[in-house]
Motif scaffolding. Structure first.
Motif, PDB file in Angstrom:
ATOM      1  N   ASP A 124       0.766  -1.261   0.382  1.00 45.54           N
ATOM      2  CA  ASP A 124       0.123  -0.061  -0.070  1.00 45.54           C
ATOM      3  C   ASP A 124       0.893   1.680  -0.205  1.00 45.54           C
ATOM      4  O   ASP A 124       2.327   1.350  -0.175  1.00 45.54           O
ATOM      5  N   ARG A 125       0.364   2.665  -0.169  1.00 42.91           N
ATOM      6  CA  ARG A 125       0.995   3.832  -0.111  1.00 42.91           C
ATOM      7  C   ARG A 125       0.874   4.629   1.027  1.00 42.91           C
ATOM      8  O   ARG A 125       0.499   5.470   1.359  1.00 42.91           O
ATOM      9  N   LEU A 126       0.353   3.631   2.169  1.00 45.61           N
ATOM     10  CA  LEU A 126       0.291   4.310   3.028  1.00 45.61           C
ATOM     11  C   LEU A 126       1.671   5.846   4.039  1.00 45.61           C
ATOM     12  O   LEU A 126       1.437   7.062   4.034  1.00 45.61           O
ATOM     13  N   LEU A 127       2.250   4.469   3.652  1.00 47.83           N
ATOM     14  CA  LEU A 127       3.801   5.831   3.734  1.00 47.83           C
ATOM     15  C   LEU A 127       3.813   6.720   3.313  1.00 47.83           C
ATOM     16  O   LEU A 127       4.677   7.922   3.782  1.00 47.83           O
ATOM     17  N   GLU A 128       3.609   6.499   2.169  1.00 43.78           N
ATOM     18  CA  GLU A 128       4.058   7.304   0.665  1.00 43.78           C
ATOM     19  C   GLU A 128       3.354   9.419   1.261  1.00 43.78           C
ATOM     20  O   GLU A 128       3.631  10.199   1.569  1.00 43.78           O
ATOM     21  N   GLN A 129       2.234   8.641   1.089  1.00 42.97           N
ATOM     22  CA  GLN A 129       0.293   9.560   1.824  1.00 42.97           C
ATOM     23  C   GLN A 129       0.969  10.602   2.652  1.00 42.97           C
ATOM     24  O   GLN A 129       1.008  11.400   3.139  1.00 42.97           O
ATOM     25  N   GLY A 134       1.310  18.249   1.755  1.00 42.36           N
ATOM     26  CA  GLY A 134       1.682  19.657   1.713  1.00 42.36           C
ATOM     27  C   GLY A 134       2.533  19.586   0.779  1.00 42.36           C
ATOM     28  O   GLY A 134       2.519  20.300   0.340  1.00 42.36           O
ATOM     29  N   GLU A 135       3.621  18.232   0.231  1.00 44.40           N
ATOM     30  CA  GLU A 135       4.118  19.008  -1.171  1.00 44.40           C
ATOM     31  C   GLU A 135       4.024  17.722  -1.554  1.00 44.40           C
ATOM     32  O   GLU A 135       5.173  16.746  -1.227  1.00 44.40           O
ATOM     33  N   ALA A 136       3.804  16.915  -2.994  1.00 46.67           N
ATOM     34  CA  ALA A 136       4.371  16.302  -3.913  1.00 46.67           C
ATOM     35  C   ALA A 136       5.810  16.297  -4.219  1.00 46.67           C
ATOM     36  O   ALA A 136       6.026  16.954  -4.256  1.00 46.67           O
ATOM     37  N   GLY A 137       5.801  15.367  -4.228  1.00 50.00           N
ATOM     38  CA  GLY A 137       6.951  14.725  -5.487  1.00 50.00           C
ATOM     39  C   GLY A 137       8.266  14.353  -3.706  1.00 50.00           C
ATOM     40  O   GLY A 137       9.493  14.966  -4.516  1.00 50.00           O
ATOM     41  N   ARG A 138       7.597  14.233  -2.937  1.00 47.46           N
ATOM     42  CA  ARG A 138       8.669  14.687  -1.363  1.00 47.46           C
ATOM     43  C   ARG A 138       9.795  12.949  -1.558  1.00 47.46           C
ATOM     44  O   ARG A 138      10.382  12.774  -0.682  1.00 47.46           O
ATOM     45  N   VAL A 139       8.678  11.749  -2.204  1.00 48.20           N
ATOM     46  CA  VAL A 139       9.216  11.331  -1.683  1.00 48.20           C
ATOM     47  C   VAL A 139       9.724   9.609  -2.940  1.00 48.20           C
ATOM     48  O   VAL A 139       9.267   9.725  -4.405  1.00 48.20           O
ATOM     49  N   GLN A 140      10.940   9.771  -2.935  1.00 42.62           N
ATOM     50  CA  GLN A 140      10.753   8.664  -3.332  1.00 42.62           C
ATOM     51  C   GLN A 140      10.840   7.256  -3.554  1.00 42.62           C
ATOM     52  O   GLN A 140      11.591   6.307  -2.705  1.00 42.62           O
ATOM     53  N   VAL A 141       9.692   6.638  -4.661  1.00 44.94           N
ATOM     54  CA  VAL A 141       9.983   4.752  -4.029  1.00 44.94           C
ATOM     55  C   VAL A 141      11.048   3.478  -5.065  1.00 44.94           C
ATOM     56  O   VAL A 141      10.986   4.454  -6.213  1.00 44.94           O
ATOM     57  N   GLN A 150      20.016   5.166  -8.017  1.00 46.20           N
ATOM     58  CA  GLN A 150      20.694   5.567  -6.537  1.00 46.20           C
ATOM     59  C   GLN A 150      19.402   6.731  -5.748  1.00 46.20           C
ATOM     60  O   GLN A 150      18.461   7.206  -6.289  1.00 46.20           O
ATOM     61  N   PRO A 151      19.371   6.055  -4.560  1.00 46.56           N
ATOM     62  CA  PRO A 151      18.612   7.255  -3.510  1.00 46.56           C
ATOM     63  C   PRO A 151      18.649   9.400  -3.830  1.00 46.56           C
ATOM     64  O   PRO A 151      20.122   9.344  -3.632  1.00 46.56           O
ATOM     65  N   ASP A 152      17.966   9.414  -4.208  1.00 45.09           N
ATOM     66  CA  ASP A 152      18.045  11.422  -3.905  1.00 45.09           C
ATOM     67  C   ASP A 152      18.137  11.455  -2.749  1.00 45.09           C
ATOM     68  O   ASP A 152      17.261  11.517  -2.025  1.00 45.09           O
ATOM     69  N   PRO A 153      18.970  12.132  -2.544  1.00 40.08           N
ATOM     70  CA  PRO A 153      19.667  12.337  -1.083  1.00 40.08           C
ATOM     71  C   PRO A 153      18.742  14.039  -1.102  1.00 40.08           C
ATOM     72  O   PRO A 153      18.383  14.138  -0.005  1.00 40.08           O
ATOM     73  N   LYS A 154      17.960  14.593  -1.652  1.00 37.10           N
ATOM     74  CA  LYS A 154      16.959  15.171  -1.354  1.00 37.10           C
ATOM     75  C   LYS A 154      15.220  15.101  -0.987  1.00 37.10           C
ATOM     76  O   LYS A 154      14.471  15.835  -1.038  1.00 37.10           O
ATOM     77  N   LYS A 155      15.391  13.201  -0.998  1.00 38.48           N
ATOM     78  CA  LYS A 155      13.887  13.508  -1.376  1.00 38.48           C
ATOM     79  C   LYS A 155      13.757  12.347  -0.266  1.00 38.48           C
ATOM     80  O   LYS A 155      14.978  11.676   0.458  1.00 38.48           O
ATOM     81  N   ILE A 156      12.779  11.496   0.619  1.00 33.06           N
ATOM     82  CA  ILE A 156      12.285  10.601   1.300  1.00 33.06           C
ATOM     83  C   ILE A 156      12.149   9.272   0.589  1.00 33.06           C
ATOM     84  O   ILE A 156      11.443   9.473  -0.408  1.00 33.06           O
ATOM     85  N   THR A 157      12.673   8.893   1.045  1.00 28.68           N
ATOM     86  CA  THR A 157      13.207   7.255   0.729  1.00 28.68           C
ATOM     87  C   THR A 157      12.456   5.766   1.067  1.00 28.68           C
ATOM     88  O   THR A 157      12.764   5.715   2.370  1.00 28.68           O
ATOM     89  N   VAL A 158      11.644   4.904  -0.428  1.00 29.81           N
ATOM     90  CA  VAL A 158      10.668   4.264   0.826  1.00 29.81           C
ATOM     91  C   VAL A 158      11.074   3.408  -0.122  1.00 29.81           C
ATOM     92  O   VAL A 158      10.713   3.385  -1.371  1.00 29.81           O
ATOM     93  N   ILE A 159      11.659   2.319   0.771  1.00 34.46           N
ATOM     94  CA  ILE A 159      12.189   0.983  -0.246  1.00 34.46           C
ATOM     95  C   ILE A 159      10.929  -0.219   0.002  1.00 34.46           C
ATOM     96  O   ILE A 159      10.959  -0.324   1.226  1.00 34.46           O
ATOM     97  N   LYS A 160      10.268  -0.417  -0.675  1.00 36.04           N
ATOM     98  CA  LYS A 160       9.057  -1.228  -0.796  1.00 36.04           C
ATOM     99  C   LYS A 160       9.529  -2.914  -1.875  1.00 36.04           C
ATOM    100  O   LYS A 160       9.810  -3.153  -2.512  1.00 36.04           O
ATOM    101  N   LEU A 161      10.321  -3.749  -0.359  1.00 37.14           N
ATOM    102  CA  LEU A 161      10.433  -5.205  -0.629  1.00 37.14           C
ATOM    103  C   LEU A 161      10.046  -5.632  -1.458  1.00 37.14           C
ATOM    104  O   LEU A 161      10.653  -6.604  -2.218  1.00 37.14           O
TER     105      LEU A 161
END
Length: 184
Positions: A124-129, A134-141, A150-161
């Protein structure tokens, strides 16, 4: 003697708690979030989901319960797919885990405490949501589709195994897929 041991255990717990808090504050902890978080938002557990799909496939409830009790989740999945087909199974997963329920408090706390990386097995997308409020595009899945990025250092990374519900056909569901992804 018992009181002394209790006091030692209490002191040790306080020290460990303080250490954990300081490591979290320093950004040195990456949480691993599992199905309990999704269940708190009203998503079904994997076991509940298989029961539901087994029922709609007209597989005897006793058979499903026997397999689940023995841990044979992949066999349940295979039997459901044999009756209904993989496409129907995947569509049911998409329908269940694509919902946008109210984000539970525990997910908000995770998004407040951990602002760099979170690892999850949830589709699901609970974490990303929670992170994108308030700010779209803050998350890199990162998942099987883009695992080498490579994880984008300016974004929050959610690793979905196990994959992302936005690509339900690529979610890891069966034993063969687990073995392929992680080795047997």
């Amino acid at each position: 003697m018992k009181t002394t041991n209790t006091m030692k255990a209490l002191r040790l717990s306080l020290v460990i708690g303080a250490l954990c808090c300081s490591r979290i504050a320093a950004g040195a902890v990456v949480p691993f979030v599992g199905a309990g978080i999704s269940a708190s938002a009203g998503f079904s557990s994997w076991k509940e989901h298989l029961r539901h799909q087994g029922k709609t496939a007209h597989i005897a409830a006793e058979r499903i319960e026997e397999l689940l009790a023995s841990g044979a989740y992949e066999t349940v999945l295979a039997e459901i797919e044999a009756v209904r087909g993989r496409e129907v199974f995947i569509n049911e997963i998409r329908d269940e885990f694509s919902r946008n329920p109210t984000i539970p408090d525990v997910v908000w706390r995770i998004s407040e405490l951990f602002t760099d990386t979170v690892i999850t097995t949830n589709y699901d997308r609970l974490l990303e949501q929670s992170f994108e409020t308030g700010e779209a595009g803050r998350v890199q899945v990162i998942n099987g589709l883009n695992a080498l990025e490579q994880p984008d250092p300016k974004k929050i990374t959610v690793i979905k195994l196990h994959g992302d519900i936005r690509e339900p056909k690529r979610c890891i569901l069966s034993k063969n897929q687990y073995d392929e992804a992680y080795g047997n």
